[in-house]
Write a protein that holds these residues in place. Sequence first.
Motif, PDB file in Angstrom:
ATOM      1  N   VAL A 339      -8.392  12.490  -1.861  1.00 55.87           N
ATOM      2  CA  VAL A 339      -9.724  12.013  -1.485  1.00 55.87           C
ATOM      3  C   VAL A 339      -9.844  12.105   0.037  1.00 55.87           C
ATOM      4  CG1 VAL A 339      -9.923  10.430  -3.449  1.00 55.87           C
ATOM      5  CG2 VAL A 339      -8.941   9.595  -1.296  1.00 55.87           C
ATOM      6  N   MET A 347     -10.084   4.218  -3.062  1.00 58.62           N
ATOM      7  CA  MET A 347      -9.369   4.804  -4.194  1.00 58.62           C
ATOM      8  C   MET A 347      -8.273   3.871  -4.689  1.00 58.62           C
ATOM      9  SD  MET A 347      -9.435   7.458  -6.166  1.00 58.62           S
ATOM     10  CE  MET A 347      -8.464   7.578  -7.670  1.00 58.62           C
ATOM     11  N   GLU A 350      -9.851   1.270  -6.735  1.00 60.19           N
ATOM     12  CA  GLU A 350     -10.199   1.815  -8.052  1.00 60.19           C
ATOM     13  C   GLU A 350      -8.971   1.915  -8.952  1.00 60.19           C
ATOM     14  OE1 GLU A 350     -12.984   2.470  -9.458  1.00 60.19           O
ATOM     15  OE2 GLU A 350     -14.404   2.313  -7.805  1.00 60.19           O
ATOM     16  N   LEU A 395      -9.295   7.959 -13.722  1.00 63.64           N
ATOM     17  CA  LEU A 395      -8.800   8.141 -12.353  1.00 63.64           C
ATOM     18  C   LEU A 395      -9.237   9.480 -11.764  1.00 63.64           C
ATOM     19  CD1 LEU A 395      -5.408   7.038 -10.980  1.00 63.64           C
ATOM     20  CD2 LEU A 395      -6.153   9.366 -10.541  1.00 63.64           C
ATOM     21  N   THR A 398     -12.895   9.430 -10.979  1.00 57.28           N
ATOM     22  CA  THR A 398     -13.139   8.552  -9.834  1.00 57.28           C
ATOM     23  C   THR A 398     -12.825   9.266  -8.526  1.00 57.28           C
ATOM     24  OG1 THR A 398     -12.688   6.552 -11.129  1.00 57.28           O
ATOM     25  CG2 THR A 398     -12.473   6.384  -8.736  1.00 57.28           C
ATOM     26  N   ALA A 399     -11.709   9.995  -8.498  1.00 55.77           N
ATOM     27  CA  ALA A 399     -11.347  10.725  -7.283  1.00 55.77           C
ATOM     28  C   ALA A 399     -12.425  11.741  -6.919  1.00 55.77           C
ATOM     29  CB  ALA A 399     -10.007  11.426  -7.471  1.00 55.77           C
ATOM     30  N   LEU A 402     -15.504  10.103  -5.498  1.00 56.75           N
ATOM     31  CA  LEU A 402     -15.328   9.660  -4.108  1.00 56.75           C
ATOM     32  C   LEU A 402     -15.272  10.823  -3.125  1.00 56.75           C
ATOM     33  CD1 LEU A 402     -12.727   6.765  -4.593  1.00 56.75           C
ATOM     34  CD2 LEU A 402     -15.159   6.546  -4.034  1.00 56.75           C
ATOM     35  N   GLY A 404     -13.396  13.633  -3.680  1.00 57.50           N
ATOM     36  CA  GLY A 404     -12.058  14.203  -3.693  1.00 57.50           C
ATOM     37  C   GLY A 404     -11.901  15.332  -4.687  1.00 57.50           C
TER      38      GLY A 404
END
Length: 453
Positions: A339, A347, A350, A395, A398-399, A402, A404
Amino acid sequence: MTDVLALLQSELGDIVDTTSGALEAARADRSGHRSAGRPLAVVHARTVDEVQRTMRIASQTETPVVTRGAGTGLAGGANAGPGEIALSTAAMTGILEVRPDDLIAVVEPGILNADLNAHLAQHDLWWAPDPASREISTVGGNIATGAGGLLCAKYGVVRDAVLGVDLVLADGRMLRLGHRTVKGVTGLDLTSLAIGSEGRLGVIVGATLKLRRRPAGVVCTLTASFPTVSTAAAGAAAVTAAGVQPSIMELMDATALAAVHDLLGMPLPAARSAQLTIQTDGSAARDEAAAIAHVLEACGGTVAVTDDPDAGEELLRVRRSMHPAMAALGTTLIEDVAVPRSAMAAMFDEIERIEQQHGVSIPTVAHAGDGNLHPNFIFDGEDVPDHVWAAADDLFRTAVRLGGTLTGEHGIGMLKSRWLAEELGADQWQLQRDIVRVFDPQGILNPGKVFDA
């Protein structure tokens, strides 16, 4: 398949290995995953000619080939399965040329990262890529996966240290990609395309590497303890924002740090505490270490500094012991996302959310200097449970959300192919598949890896 094996044995003799141990070993890497069954044979190539002859047979018979080095990958990218030839370049360990005046070396793919640097040290030179597995990983494997490591914050990744690649195509032809000069923009940059291609474009049989002179002066090592992993991540981001350039900046969360301390027989750290381990090098190392210490203390860190090389290596041993420490906790799915550095603290928050929501333990370390995190999903048994895959799915998405990416250095392999199109988008995903087909029209090189179809 019997005819293929007979052709290999007739053409290549005793480098064709069908022993049970060799076939079983070729099914797996260090990701913890195994192929569905044993490959047809392992070919232990010693020369470029033997690689070419293997690929000609594979092309003529349309037999899939999986290239392997040391088998230390973490994405299942070199796992060979039923009906496939495992083509090992681990025996191709030559250092063909070292040119201190040009700061280049020409090497074969099987040379271990650490062995190469031990040889280069005689010339006061080094090859900067520094994966945690440097003692056991091959340069060819580093190039095939686009490996990173601890020194990426200052010295970049493998892509930044390779000038050229010798690549054997699926039909046995060899391309010499790149150049021996520092600059070179003739035509498309096929060298960069080959780096990180995970065996889908060809077999790497040689490389021209960009070397550095060893930094003059001392090396300073700092450790900084923080009450939470989020505050440690914020401290790392503050170091970057301050404009100081450490050579190494590694972060370990509380679970990872405690596991390593337990493995090494060290006193356990305070509950929930996370740690940054940072090194500075070069003529300004002491001044940079002092500036970093000031930044970290202002962020709430408890800082210790040493310029003793042995003490510094001992501190780094804690970070390099991460993988065996995780193995002691249970079966591990070792992952890799990146990220923006400013998003690291978010992160880590999260990751804590994902642990609680999915009921899974995810000890995490990070190359904090470049925002590359390695979450480790711990579970019991050999097969990854559904709730762990659900947590991994959360996960990864989510990365990307963000800002990433799915992988900073391990590659896609067989473990992340299901998420690749989502990050790339449909058009780029299809374009990349089309490029693979230009290099390998038959689709025999490492099928099923990176792209799921």
